[in-house]
Write an enzyme that holds these catalytic residues in place. Structure first.
Site, short mmCIF file in Angstrom:
data_model
loop_
_atom_site.label_atom_id
_atom_site.label_comp_id
_atom_site.label_asym_id
_atom_site.label_seq_id
_atom_site.Cartn_x
_atom_site.Cartn_y
_atom_site.Cartn_z
N LYS A 1 0.86 -1.20 0.00
CA LYS A 1 0.00 0.00 0.00
C LYS A 1 0.89 1.23 0.00
O LYS A 1 1.99 1.19 0.55
CB LYS A 1 -0.87 0.01 1.26
CG LYS A 1 -2.13 0.82 1.12
CD LYS A 1 -3.19 0.03 0.41
CE LYS A 1 -4.53 0.70 0.39
NZ LYS A 1 -5.57 -0.26 -0.08
P1 NAD Z 1 -12.78 7.51 -3.11
O1 NAD Z 1 -11.74 8.53 -2.93
O2 NAD Z 1 -13.32 7.24 -4.46
O3 NAD Z 1 -14.01 7.86 -2.14
C1 NAD Z 1 -13.83 8.10 -0.77
C2 NAD Z 1 -15.12 8.63 -0.19
O4 NAD Z 1 -14.97 8.78 1.22
C3 NAD Z 1 -15.49 10.01 -0.73
O5 NAD Z 1 -16.89 10.06 -0.93
C4 NAD Z 1 -15.06 10.94 0.38
O6 NAD Z 1 -15.77 12.16 0.40
C5 NAD Z 1 -15.39 10.09 1.59
N1 NAD Z 1 -14.72 10.53 2.81
C6 NAD Z 1 -13.41 10.85 2.98
N2 NAD Z 1 -13.17 11.23 4.23
C7 NAD Z 1 -14.36 11.14 4.89
C8 NAD Z 1 -14.77 11.42 6.22
N3 NAD Z 1 -13.93 11.87 7.14
N4 NAD Z 1 -16.08 11.19 6.54
C9 NAD Z 1 -16.96 10.75 5.62
N5 NAD Z 1 -16.63 10.49 4.35
C10 NAD Z 1 -15.35 10.69 3.99
O7 NAD Z 1 -12.19 6.18 -2.44
P2 NAD Z 1 -12.61 4.67 -2.69
O8 NAD Z 1 -11.69 4.10 -3.69
O9 NAD Z 1 -14.09 4.58 -2.88
O10 NAD Z 1 -12.19 4.03 -1.28
C11 NAD Z 1 -13.05 4.10 -0.14
C12 NAD Z 1 -12.62 3.03 0.85
O11 NAD Z 1 -12.67 1.75 0.22
C13 NAD Z 1 -11.19 3.16 1.40
O12 NAD Z 1 -11.17 2.67 2.72
C14 NAD Z 1 -10.40 2.22 0.52
O13 NAD Z 1 -9.23 1.75 1.13
C15 NAD Z 1 -11.42 1.10 0.35
N6 NAD Z 1 -11.19 0.24 -0.82
C16 NAD Z 1 -11.14 0.76 -2.08
C17 NAD Z 1 -10.93 -0.09 -3.15
C18 NAD Z 1 -10.96 0.41 -4.57
O14 NAD Z 1 -10.92 -0.43 -5.49
N7 NAD Z 1 -11.05 1.70 -4.83
C19 NAD Z 1 -10.73 -1.46 -2.95
C20 NAD Z 1 -10.80 -1.97 -1.64
C21 NAD Z 1 -11.03 -1.10 -0.58
#
Ligand code: NAD
Length: 436
Positions: free
Chosen positions: A122
């Site tokens: 990561k």
């Molecule tokens: P992203 O950047 O597309 O979206 C993140 C979202 O979280 C946004 O809507 C943002 O406004 C919101 N956010 C950020 N800080 C916040 C807070 N303090 N309170 C409330 N909302 C908040 O990111 P993503 O890719 O959708 O990832 C989201 C989660 O999923 C992360 O934990 C990431 O590690 C996990 N994840 C993502 C993937 C992937 O393929 N993108 C895979 C596995 C896990």
């Protein structure tokens, strides 16, 4: 001394201000617990308790106003026993070395659980991507990838999108890496990152893959519990890649999204949001702020809404004991990594609320990243149906394995997910032993 209002639990649920939280220690705790139930030799849990490599790079970037800003980037390479390190790149103002160590370790468990020939990694940079321009974002990404140099590569360490990064960032990352390896090898290194736009060597189905994978787990859970998803309700925290795709896909199964939240605030619409329209809006405006349908609510009100499913899809440590006591749902489906603290998890389980844990629920993303990596290696392009079918089979198999082990060992699904992964890793250590 009595706590200040900011430190009281009520203030924490209202503001989301995290109480002191050591994510890496939390993950280490689950590792120990899972090691015991899987009866893994202690030397293996000791090896896995720390990442193999912790890379820190500092690099300058020219900002639009001509000033130079120095950025600190991290890449944690947790374990590569099963294959190249694999894991996302996060841009967020709260990025820290320790959190990335936790997230990298979780990637090792996810890849092993999903039976992928990949290890865990990561990376990230501590800054707010919403506060820089598109051009600055591109220069930050390119300088970071350049600074990582040969620490990454299609057979060494393969980054992907995570919070704050997306397909566009991966296209810049791939292009930068390609231009460092010399013309002859350029086309052979497309697989240095996954989650790329389809035209640049990405795979169909990757963008929605994480949300899609969570939905496969939810449908398996619903079947097991004889719960009818049609007409049920959902609340989602985080409406980025994972949260928005999850809401869109669930809407096709008749699930209505009645509340959403992101870094700018929370909204409620008892009639249900149109997740497609909201997704389009967020793509354009970078947040849900100002979306014309629904009423603005507080974070505390959000956590008290009565619904069937809560999908935390933002970040770690969002559901502590207070949020867990407030939630009025049947199921928490962890799209995000580490959204429930151990205290929050305990309260949820004591209240009979089921949890689909991150290591299982959101592993659809890395699974389809693996499909992309394979297609790049073979110069193939799979159809969406092919990707979707493979993902569905993989998620359902993993779900059944985790549920079965949890039943046998009388453990939580989270510890069982870690344990299935550990059993696979331990089997390889047992065969290969430790060098020299
Ligand atoms: P992203 O950047 O597309 O979206 C993140 C979202 O979280 C946004 O809507 C943002 O406004 C919101 N956010 C950020 N800080 C916040 C807070 N303090 N309170 C409330 N909302 C908040 O990111 P993503 O890719 O959708 O990832 C989201 C989660 O999923 C992360 O934990 C990431 O590690 C996990 N994840 C993502 C993937 C992937 O393929 N993108 C895979 C596995 C896990």
């Amino acid at each position: 001394m009595s706590p200040t209002p900011e430190e009281t639990p009520a203030a924490s649920i209202a503001t989301g201000k995290p109480q002191k939280y050591e994510f890496f220690k939390v993950v280490q705790g689950y590792l120990e617990e899972a090691g015991k139930i899987a009866e893994i030799p202690e030397y293996i849990t000791t090896i896995l308790s720390q990442p193999k490599n912790e890379i820190i790079v500092n690099f300058p970037v020219k900002m639009d106003d001509g000033s130079i800003r120095l950025f600190k980037g991290y890449r944690i390479q947790h374990n590569n026993l099963l294959g190249p390190y694999k894991g996302g790149i996060r841009y967020h103002k709260s990025v820290s070395l320790d959190d990335l160590k936790a997230l990298a370790a979780m990637m090792t468990w996810k890849c092993a659980l999903m039976n992928l020939p990949l290890g865990g990694g990561k990376g990230g940079i501590k800054f707010d991507p919403n506060e820089v321009s598109r051009d600055e974002l591109q220069r930050i990404t390119r300088r970071f990838i350049h600074a990582l140099g040969s620490n990454i590569g299609p057979d060494a360490d393969v980054p992907a999108p995570d919070m704050g990064t997306d397909a566009r960032s991966m296209a810049w990352a791939m292009d930068t890496y390609m231009n460092t390896v010399g013309h002859v090898f350029k086309q052979a290194v497309k697989g240095v990152v996954t989650g790329k736009p389809v035209a640049s060597g990405g795979t169909l189905g990757r963008e929605k893959a994480t949300g899609q994978g969570v939905v496969h787990c939810i449908t398996e859970w619903a079947e097991e519990k004889s719960f009818d998803l049609g007409g049920s309700t959902l609340i989602v925290q985080g409406f980025g890649n994972v949260g928005s795709h999850l809401a869109v896909i669930l809407s096709r199964l008749g699930v209505s999204t009645i509340a959403v939240g992101d870094h700018t605030g929370y909204m409620y619409n008892p009639e249900g949001f149109n997740p497609h329209k909201l997704q389009e809006y967020v793509k354009k405006h970078r947040s849900i702020a100002g979306y014309p349908s629904g009423k603005s609510i507080t974070r505390e009100e959000f956590f008290r809404i009565k619904a069937d499913i809560f999908a935390p899809c933002a970040m770690e440590n969002q559901v502590g004991a207070d949020e867990a006591s407030a939630l009025q749902v049947r199921l928490v489906a962890e799209g995000a990594n580490g959204p429930c603290s151990p205290e929050g998890e305990k309260v949820l389980l004591d209240r009979g609320i089921d949890i689909l844990p991150d290591v299982l629920a959101n592993s659809g993303g890395v699974t389809v990243s693996y499909y992309e990596w394979v297609q790049n290696k073979r110069s193939e392009s799979w159809t969406l149906e092919e990707v979707d079918e493979r993902l569905e089979r993989a998620m359902k198999r993993a779900y059944r394995e985790v549920v079965e082990l949890a039943r046998q060992k009388k453990s939580s699904l989270r510890v069982a997910a870690y344990a299935v992964a550990l059993e696979r890793i331990a089997a390889v250590y047992a065969e290969r032993d430790i060098f020299p």
